[in-house]
Write an enzyme that holds these catalytic residues in place. Structure first.
Site, short mmCIF file in Angstrom:
data_model
loop_
_atom_site.label_atom_id
_atom_site.label_comp_id
_atom_site.label_asym_id
_atom_site.label_seq_id
_atom_site.Cartn_x
_atom_site.Cartn_y
_atom_site.Cartn_z
N ARG B 16 -56.45 37.41 124.35
CA ARG B 16 -55.84 38.39 123.45
C ARG B 16 -56.30 38.16 122.00
O ARG B 16 -57.11 38.91 121.46
CB ARG B 16 -54.30 38.33 123.56
CG ARG B 16 -53.58 39.56 123.02
CD ARG B 16 -53.44 39.65 121.52
NE ARG B 16 -52.71 38.51 120.94
CZ ARG B 16 -52.61 38.29 119.64
NH1 ARG B 16 -53.19 39.12 118.78
NH2 ARG B 16 -51.95 37.23 119.18
N ASP B 17 -55.83 37.09 121.39
CA ASP B 17 -56.12 36.87 119.97
C ASP B 17 -57.60 36.58 119.74
O ASP B 17 -58.14 36.85 118.67
CB ASP B 17 -55.27 35.71 119.45
CG ASP B 17 -55.12 35.71 117.94
OD1 ASP B 17 -55.59 36.67 117.30
OD2 ASP B 17 -54.54 34.76 117.39
N HIS B 210 -48.45 28.48 116.03
CA HIS B 210 -49.72 29.19 116.15
C HIS B 210 -50.51 28.91 114.87
O HIS B 210 -50.20 29.47 113.82
CB HIS B 210 -49.43 30.68 116.33
CG HIS B 210 -50.64 31.57 116.40
ND1 HIS B 210 -51.09 32.11 117.58
CD2 HIS B 210 -51.47 32.03 115.44
CE1 HIS B 210 -52.16 32.87 117.33
NE2 HIS B 210 -52.41 32.83 116.04
N HIS B 212 -54.19 28.57 112.72
CA HIS B 212 -55.61 28.92 112.60
C HIS B 212 -56.32 27.79 111.87
O HIS B 212 -55.70 27.05 111.10
CB HIS B 212 -55.76 30.25 111.85
CG HIS B 212 -55.54 31.44 112.73
ND1 HIS B 212 -56.37 32.53 112.78
CD2 HIS B 212 -54.56 31.71 113.63
CE1 HIS B 212 -55.92 33.41 113.65
NE2 HIS B 212 -54.82 32.95 114.18
N CYS B 243 -59.98 35.55 111.01
CA CYS B 243 -59.32 36.29 109.96
C CYS B 243 -60.33 37.24 109.34
O CYS B 243 -61.38 36.80 108.88
CB CYS B 243 -58.82 35.31 108.92
SG CYS B 243 -58.27 36.09 107.41
N ASN B 252 -58.61 30.81 115.57
CA ASN B 252 -57.55 29.99 116.13
C ASN B 252 -58.04 28.55 116.28
O ASN B 252 -59.23 28.30 116.37
CB ASN B 252 -57.18 30.52 117.52
CG ASN B 252 -56.42 31.83 117.46
OD1 ASN B 252 -55.21 31.85 117.30
ND2 ASN B 252 -57.14 32.93 117.57
#
Lengths: 315, 315
Positions: B16-17, B210, B212, B243, B252
């Site tokens: 997903r991310d 979570h 990054h 980002c 991530n």
């Protein structure tokens, strides 16, 4: 602890450990400008070059000229890496403030890197120390233990062996010792354990930690070492350097990423981060490739982004 | 603490991310194979897709099909990111085990990301919780606080505001809460402080962090959160994601780098690192570019290198 005791000292190693594996020739003028820029940015220790065989490391064959022509800033120690007595003599002639000798904890790595046994390395260091302590010679002496946290050929390195080498270095009479994680095999628990043991026999002011970010743990290991009392760390602008056995993996921990970590957590370094970022952002053009450091790409936290235009319109 | 209490739970978010910002289309078959590979590697939580508008995120427009066709493994929770009630309905139809709602702590970021105010987001979540709690519906509900450690537009985010959102989420009746450092602005001291405060009102089993790696501090922040009791962390295979405001910077935190850190320090994750590395090493071909993760390039510590041939000859 007072502020001085909390201070983290960064020794910048890009001019030596960073440039030594670069395939492009960095002109002497650019090397001098890099070291001078680092002096201005607030570093108190800079490893500015090495005095190894020009055949072995052609990228640094102009070490003599670099050391002679940099602008010396008061309070900055300019360090030279030296492999042997001949290198030490050249470094002293060029005006190095400190000589850094290197031996691996692992015999196999020392043979691969230095082409001799650890015993032969130690015997050579003894001659270098004798040179450095001669009347009229004013130089500081540092000895590095490479592969102190693991060897890419042998694997695990016994911690007692590292302590025995620390002891041998101290008996030789060096002023400082560096524990180097040459190929990025250290983990934070191991770092805390080994650094605690070494700090029992060596003051924090005489211990440097040299971490690579090969497996993404460089700054994790810095924090682990700092938390048990280590205060001096090698780092390279842009995260230059690296391991010939891990192509594509990161090299040294990145100076500006480390200084940002310190700034954000209130640990003083005395280094000006905007100046550092300006220097780092020149590296891709100088070297012809992107560098691993993150902060030069992302910017500092306080470098805010403009609010998207669509939101202004909607507001 | 016993072993279970020390265990670190990794929620894999690459499907997903990670994939959502990739410009190439990853075929549905490949997405399914990725999720199935992750299930086999030992993850207990996988964010397998999102149910947002296909116009907003075309890369994930096949979320329904992915959820329907993956091989469900016992004990694995397959999570879907959802932006609104419509997404929640689609995710439930597709068989998601858990719905993850997202709101930013910062109003500006929430407007940029979700095109609404925080108040409107919370009102929408209330409808989603009502749907999830309907008789006959069996789904877990998680709510994420994006920009919990800093906003790229507003800068510092007040910790009391984050705590107030945690409280609002708990009053809505969610099962879990994620604190997300959306653009990599967190530092370890801040993380320890905020996680301690949140763990005073939320059990560790219900809290996900979570992080990054935008500024190189992702794993540093994991260690800081783990040390004060956090146990569940998002991570993306290969360090995918990122980002849009920091092109070239990492996304991530990288799952295999995190699992290696855990393996090396004796923290159980239940994840098979060789399987994970095999999956990660397929990513460059799948996506058409190198990925930020370090371990897939460097190998594990125990993946030793052959001793240079010249040394054999000399020995």
């Amino acid at each position: 602890m007072n502020n001085d005791a909390n201070r983290l000292i960064v020794q910048e190693v890009a001019p030596r450990d960073g440039l030594q594996i670069e395939p492009v020739w960095v002109p002497t003028e650019d090397k001098i400008a890099l070291v001078d820029g680092l002096s201005q940015a607030g570093f108190t220790r800079i490893e500015a070059g090495s005095f190894v065989s020009p055949k072995a490391i052609p990228a640094l064959r102009d070490g003599d000229e670099v050391f002679r022509r940099i602008v010396r800033k008061d309070g900055v120690t300019y360090v030279a890496l030296i492999p042997n007595l001949k290198g030490a003599e050249r470094a002293l002639l060029a005006g190095a403030d400190e000589l850094n000798m290197v031996m691996s904890a692992s015999q196999t790595h020392n043979r691969a890197n230095m082409r001799m046994s650890c015993e032969a390395s130690l015997a050579g260091f003894s001659d270098i120390v004798a040179l450095g302590r001669r009347p009229g010679v004013d130089v500081s002496l540092n000895a590095t233990i490479a592969t102190a946290f693991g060897c890419p050929f042998e694997g695990r390195v016994d911690e007692d062996r590292v302590l025995a080498i620390v002891d041998a270095y101290l008996r030789l009479g060096v002023d400082g010792i560096t524990l180097a994680d040459t190929t990025g095999m250290a983990n934070p628990r191991q770092v805390a354990r080994l650094v605690r043991r070494v700090l029992a026999v060596l003051p924090a002011a005489a211990l440097t930690l040299h971490f690579h970010n090969t497996r993404g743990l460089g700054l994790v290991n810095v924090v682990a070492a700092y938390e048990v009392g280590a205060r001096r760390f090698d780092a390279a602008l842009g995260g230059l350097g690296g391991c010939p056995f891990a192509p594509g993996a990161s090299g040294n921990i990145c100076t500006e990423d480390l200084v940002n970590l310190c700034d954000e957590t209130g640990i003083e370094t005395g280094i000006d981060l905007p100046q550092l970022l300006a220097l780092s952002r020149k590296l891709p053009a100088l070297l012809g490739h992107e560098v691993p450091g993150q902060l030069a790409k992302a910017g500092r936290n306080c470098d805010l982004h403009p609010i998207p235009a669509a939101l202004h319109a909607a507001a």
